[in-house]
Design a protein around this motif. Structure first.
Motif, short mmCIF file in Angstrom:
data_model
loop_
_atom_site.label_atom_id
_atom_site.label_comp_id
_atom_site.label_asym_id
_atom_site.label_seq_id
_atom_site.Cartn_x
_atom_site.Cartn_y
_atom_site.Cartn_z
N ALA A 78 18.73 -25.91 -93.69
CA ALA A 78 17.99 -27.14 -93.96
C ALA A 78 18.53 -28.30 -93.12
O ALA A 78 17.76 -29.10 -92.56
N GLU A 79 19.86 -28.39 -93.04
CA GLU A 79 20.48 -29.45 -92.24
C GLU A 79 20.11 -29.29 -90.76
O GLU A 79 19.78 -30.27 -90.08
N LEU A 80 20.19 -28.06 -90.27
CA LEU A 80 19.86 -27.80 -88.87
C LEU A 80 18.39 -28.09 -88.59
O LEU A 80 18.03 -28.65 -87.55
N HIS A 81 17.52 -27.74 -89.55
CA HIS A 81 16.09 -27.99 -89.38
C HIS A 81 15.83 -29.48 -89.19
O HIS A 81 15.07 -29.88 -88.28
N GLU A 82 16.44 -30.32 -90.02
CA GLU A 82 16.21 -31.77 -89.91
C GLU A 82 16.79 -32.33 -88.62
O GLU A 82 16.21 -33.20 -87.97
N PHE A 83 17.93 -31.80 -88.22
CA PHE A 83 18.56 -32.25 -86.99
C PHE A 83 17.69 -31.91 -85.78
O PHE A 83 17.45 -32.75 -84.90
N LEU A 84 17.16 -30.69 -85.75
CA LEU A 84 16.35 -30.27 -84.63
C LEU A 84 14.96 -30.90 -84.67
O LEU A 84 14.36 -31.16 -83.63
N ARG A 85 14.46 -31.16 -85.85
CA ARG A 85 13.17 -31.83 -85.97
C ARG A 85 13.26 -33.24 -85.38
O ARG A 85 12.32 -33.73 -84.76
N ALA A 86 14.42 -33.89 -85.57
CA ALA A 86 14.61 -35.22 -84.99
C ALA A 86 14.56 -35.15 -83.46
O ALA A 86 14.06 -36.07 -82.80
N ALA A 90 11.87 -37.07 -80.99
CA ALA A 90 12.29 -37.84 -79.82
C ALA A 90 11.64 -37.34 -78.53
O ALA A 90 11.72 -38.01 -77.51
N GLY A 91 10.99 -36.18 -78.60
CA GLY A 91 10.29 -35.69 -77.43
C GLY A 91 11.10 -34.82 -76.50
O GLY A 91 10.70 -34.60 -75.36
N GLN A 92 12.27 -34.33 -76.95
CA GLN A 92 13.01 -33.42 -76.07
C GLN A 92 12.28 -32.08 -76.01
O GLN A 92 11.98 -31.49 -77.05
N ASP A 140 20.29 -16.70 -82.05
CA ASP A 140 18.98 -16.27 -82.54
C ASP A 140 18.58 -17.10 -83.76
O ASP A 140 17.40 -17.50 -83.90
N LEU A 141 19.54 -17.35 -84.64
CA LEU A 141 19.24 -18.16 -85.82
C LEU A 141 18.81 -19.57 -85.41
O LEU A 141 17.83 -20.12 -85.93
N VAL A 142 19.56 -20.15 -84.47
CA VAL A 142 19.24 -21.50 -84.02
C VAL A 142 17.86 -21.56 -83.39
O VAL A 142 17.08 -22.48 -83.65
N VAL A 143 17.53 -20.57 -82.56
CA VAL A 143 16.22 -20.56 -81.91
C VAL A 143 15.11 -20.46 -82.96
O VAL A 143 14.08 -21.14 -82.86
N ASP A 144 15.31 -19.62 -83.98
CA ASP A 144 14.31 -19.51 -85.05
C ASP A 144 14.08 -20.85 -85.73
O ASP A 144 12.93 -21.25 -85.99
N VAL A 145 15.17 -21.57 -86.01
CA VAL A 145 15.04 -22.87 -86.66
C VAL A 145 14.39 -23.87 -85.71
O VAL A 145 13.58 -24.71 -86.12
N PHE A 146 14.75 -23.82 -84.44
CA PHE A 146 14.12 -24.67 -83.43
C PHE A 146 12.60 -24.52 -83.46
O PHE A 146 11.86 -25.50 -83.52
N VAL A 147 12.14 -23.29 -83.38
CA VAL A 147 10.70 -23.03 -83.33
C VAL A 147 10.00 -23.60 -84.55
O VAL A 147 8.94 -24.24 -84.45
N GLN A 148 10.59 -23.38 -85.73
CA GLN A 148 9.99 -23.90 -86.96
C GLN A 148 10.01 -25.42 -87.00
O GLN A 148 9.02 -26.06 -87.37
N ALA A 149 11.13 -26.01 -86.58
CA ALA A 149 11.24 -27.47 -86.61
C ALA A 149 10.24 -28.13 -85.68
O ALA A 149 9.59 -29.13 -86.02
N TYR A 150 10.09 -27.58 -84.49
CA TYR A 150 9.14 -28.14 -83.53
C TYR A 150 7.71 -27.94 -84.01
O TYR A 150 6.85 -28.80 -83.82
N ALA A 151 7.44 -26.79 -84.65
CA ALA A 151 6.09 -26.56 -85.17
C ALA A 151 5.77 -27.54 -86.29
O ALA A 151 4.66 -28.09 -86.36
N ASP A 152 6.73 -27.79 -87.16
CA ASP A 152 6.52 -28.75 -88.25
C ASP A 152 6.25 -30.14 -87.71
O ASP A 152 5.37 -30.85 -88.20
#
Length: 401
Positions: A78-86, A90-92, A140-152
């Motif tokens: 959850a923490e990683l998701h919010e961090f990556l969603r930010a 920001a448009g990275q 792999d875990l980080v990439v999975d969270v990245f994809v979900q965060a960017y999709a959200d």
């Protein structure tokens, strides 16, 4: 998830666990930070966080996983998701975000090897497959969270408005014919597609990426074509738009050009981005104008020449490893080449300062009494102060389409 160190690995697992437990995490983080500073995908993205703390958080988590066999839990996700969603807000670009983590895993391994003694390094090399397996599972875990965060983030209404504004702005700057799709975008945004346009760039000093996204949304609600670029908002204002209400925010730094035709928008906005970055560095707030920063902007327009100035002035001092002389020269330039004021600011005795200046002149071949050479030194010092901000401002973040 097969990269952890299970209790039944015997002596090999025990040895590797002992090596990892002996690591000085702070030293590993500093070593990795040096590598990240050479990675464009990392340095070109403005990010209002303690970057070293973020690196340490990831390193400690990975080591804990490897040593204790405890993979990240739901709270971490959850923490990683919010961090990556930010980061997505920001448009990275997602590919840059993932690249940073991939390079980070490699830097982590290289830091382990570089910092280990001979015996510990032998253990690491013998167990490299275990270490890398765990690191790849983490990636792999980080990439999975990245994809979900960017999709959200992509599905958020404010993000859709931001992407729509950016797409229309890019087409206007490229002087492409106005299409039905462009008119539809403008209508959805409430923006009038009539020339001339007034380009602007704004920044909220010390504010988060989310605060800039909110500023862009409020501007769009007021009929402005506005989109976020990380810690910056850029766009076009319609005729008669007033900034009074927005300027009540004491954090706002605003640069705006007069009405321009489409063929001048791209170059104008590049200059406004540089102007806001320079003004933010100097601590300015409110409206800022190019006339207040002409030397800095002149250098920003010719960064290659500006870099040559810095090498011309400070290169000989760096090659001589004369750090005190470089600092002395910078201080002298900042005090208008007043030796009394510079001596007091350093602080050193005036005779000591004069001795240093003599060494500087000998090493550089510059005469600090000559006005032309003084100008060269002053411009080099100015560019040193603003170069990083200007280069960051010249690389607007790409919004995911």
């Amino acid at each position: 998830m097969n990269g952890v160190l299970p209790p039944d690995r015997g002596a090999a697992g025990h040895d590797l666990r002992a090596v990892l437990e002996r690591l000085d995490v702070g030293v590993v983080v500093r070593r990795m930070a040096t590598g990240f500073d050479r990675l464009t995908a990392y340095t070109s993205f403005e990010w209002p966080v303690d970057r070293a703390a973020v690196v340490r958080w990831n390193v400690e988590l990975l080591l804990r996983w490897m040593i204790n066999g405890s993979p990240p839990d739901d709270y971490f996700r959850a923490e990683l998701h919010e961090f990556l969603r930010a980061r997505a807000v920001a448009g990275q670009p997602i590919e840059d975000s993932i690249l940073v983590y991939r390079r980070g895993v490699r830097m982590f391994w290289e830091a382990l090897l570089d910092l280990a003694g001979d015996e510990d390094r032998a253990v690491l090399l013998a167990e490299w497959d275990t270490v890398w397996s765990c690191a790849e599972d983490y990636l792999d875990l980080v990439v999975d969270v990245f994809v979900q965060a960017y999709a959200d983030q992509r599905d958020a209404p404010s993000t859709a408005g931001d992407r729509r504004a950016r797409a229309l702005f890019d087409r206007l700057c490229a002087r492409l014919p106005v299409t039905i799709e462009d008119r539809d975008r403008a209508a959805r945004l409430g923006f009038a597609l009539e020339e001339p346009y007034r380009p602007f760039t704004a920044r909220l000093a010390g504010a988060s990426v989310g605060s800039h996204a909110d500023l862009a949304a409020r501007l769009r609600a007021a009929g402005v074509l506005a989109f976020t670029e990380g810690l910056r908002v850029t766009g076009l204002t319609p005729e008669g738009f007033g900034w009074t209400a927005f300027l009540e925010d004491p954090r706002l730094i605003l640069a705006q050009d007069p009405p321009l035709a489409r063929d001048r928008l791209g170059a104008a906005v590049d200059g406004l981005r540089a102007l806001v970055a320079i003004a933010a560095r100097s601590g300015r707030r409110g409206r800022v104008r190019a006339d207040e920063y002409l030397p800095e902007l002149l250098l920003a327009d010719s960064p290659g020449t500006a870099d040559r100035l810095v090498r011309r002035v400070f290169g000989p001092l760096e090659r001589a490893e004369a750090v005190d002389l470089s600092d002395t020269l910078r201080c002298l330039a900042r005090h208008g080449f007043d030796t009394t004021a510079a001596a007091a600011a350093l602080p050193v005795h005036r005779n000591t300062l004069l001795y240093r200046l003599g060494r500087i002149e000998k090493l550089t071949g510059l005469s600090l009494r000559d006005q032309r050479d003084r100008t060269v030194v002053l411009l080099a010092v100015i560019w040193e102060n603003v170069a990083a901000d200007v280069r960051s401002a010249s690389k607007p973040a790409d919004i995911l389409e």
